[in-house]
Design an enzyme around this catalytic site. Structure first.
Site, PDB file in Angstrom:
ATOM      1  N   ARG A  73       0.564  -1.494   0.195  1.00  0.00           N
ATOM      2  CA  ARG A  73       0.191  -0.042  -0.093  1.00  0.00           C
ATOM      3  C   ARG A  73       0.901   1.333  -0.140  1.00  0.00           C
ATOM      4  O   ARG A  73       0.379   1.991  -0.450  1.00  0.00           O
ATOM      5  CB  ARG A  73      -1.101  -0.270   1.390  1.00  0.00           C
ATOM      6  CG  ARG A  73      -2.183  -1.291   0.535  1.00  0.00           C
ATOM      7  CD  ARG A  73      -3.181  -0.955   1.899  1.00  0.00           C
ATOM      8  NE  ARG A  73      -3.077  -2.477   2.503  1.00  0.00           N
ATOM      9  CZ  ARG A  73      -4.075  -2.890   3.865  1.00  0.00           C
ATOM     10  NH1 ARG A  73      -4.195  -1.966   4.242  1.00  0.00           N
ATOM     11  NH2 ARG A  73      -3.648  -3.688   4.036  1.00  0.00           N
ATOM     12  N   GLU A 110       7.175 -10.944  14.339  1.00  0.00           N
ATOM     13  CA  GLU A 110       6.949 -11.547  15.171  1.00  0.00           C
ATOM     14  C   GLU A 110       7.010 -12.638  15.122  1.00  0.00           C
ATOM     15  O   GLU A 110       6.766 -13.586  15.785  1.00  0.00           O
ATOM     16  CB  GLU A 110       5.435 -10.717  15.863  1.00  0.00           C
ATOM     17  CG  GLU A 110       4.720 -10.393  14.575  1.00  0.00           C
ATOM     18  CD  GLU A 110       4.371  -9.461  14.167  1.00  0.00           C
ATOM     19  OE1 GLU A 110       3.439  -8.809  13.574  1.00  0.00           O
ATOM     20  OE2 GLU A 110       5.589  -8.081  14.457  1.00  0.00           O
TER      21      GLU A 110
END
Length: 190
Positions: A73, A110
């Site tokens: 994006r 993560e």
């Protein structure tokens, strides 16, 4: 680079915040249980929402030579912001999307690792002042990795601009630890 009138960007920030509040789609339990995903796609599909966000992302920008948009994006936003600032745009791609040679950096997420790349040929970034643009600032790892990649190629990252900052995830602190005093501009804080 043409300057953007601060009063115009301040008005755009207010209009962008209203568009974000009105059009953001909330999706519970995505991508995993307990997460409330904020989908900005409807905001960007709204003509006034997109226009005001693009102008709002330029708020406070001075002396920018290039806008770098982070995959994916950030590409949409980066190109529009670059057009608004009358400068060029660079796509910071996910690994494996560009032909060699490339400058690349791998970083931890993560849930694993990721790689970002930019072309190593045909583009001199030495001493170019770059604004880094993306849609959301979460933990800050991707922004720091992208900035590190650009700096290794000789650029000077002078700002980070995002539509939405997810305040509880520490992204701004990660950027401060990784990049020092590089200003972070978020159109809205969630």
């Amino acid at each position: 680079m043409m300057g953007v009138v601060p009063e115009r960007t301040a008005d755009a920030v207010a209009r962008a915040q209203a568009a974000i509040a009105q059009h953001t789609r909330l999706v519970d339990d995505f991508p995993s249980p307990g997460i409330a995903f904020k989908d900005l796609t409807p905001v960007l599909a709204d003509p006034d929402g997109l226009s005001s966000i693009v102008t709002a992302l330029t708020h406070g920008c001075r002396d920018i030579d290039l806008v770098a948009g982070i995959d994916a994006r950030g590409f949409l936003l980066g190109g529009a912001v670059a057009r608004e600032l009358e400068v060029g745009v660079l796509a910071v791609r996910k690994g494996g999307k560009l032909p060699p040679p490339v400058h690349a950096i791998s970083y931890s997420l993560e849930y694993g690792t990721a790689t970002l790349e930019i072309p190593a040929d045909g583009l001199d970034l030495t001493d170019r002042r770059v604004l880094l643009v993306d849609d959301v600032l979460a933990t800050g790892g991707t922004a720091v990795a992208a900035a590190d990649l650009l700096q290794r190629a000789g650029a000077k990252v002078v700002g980070v601009a995002v539509i939405m900052e997810l305040g509880g995830l520490g992204g701004r602190d990660t950027i401060e630890r990784g990049l020092g005093d590089v200003p972070v501009h978020a159109v809205t804080l969630d």
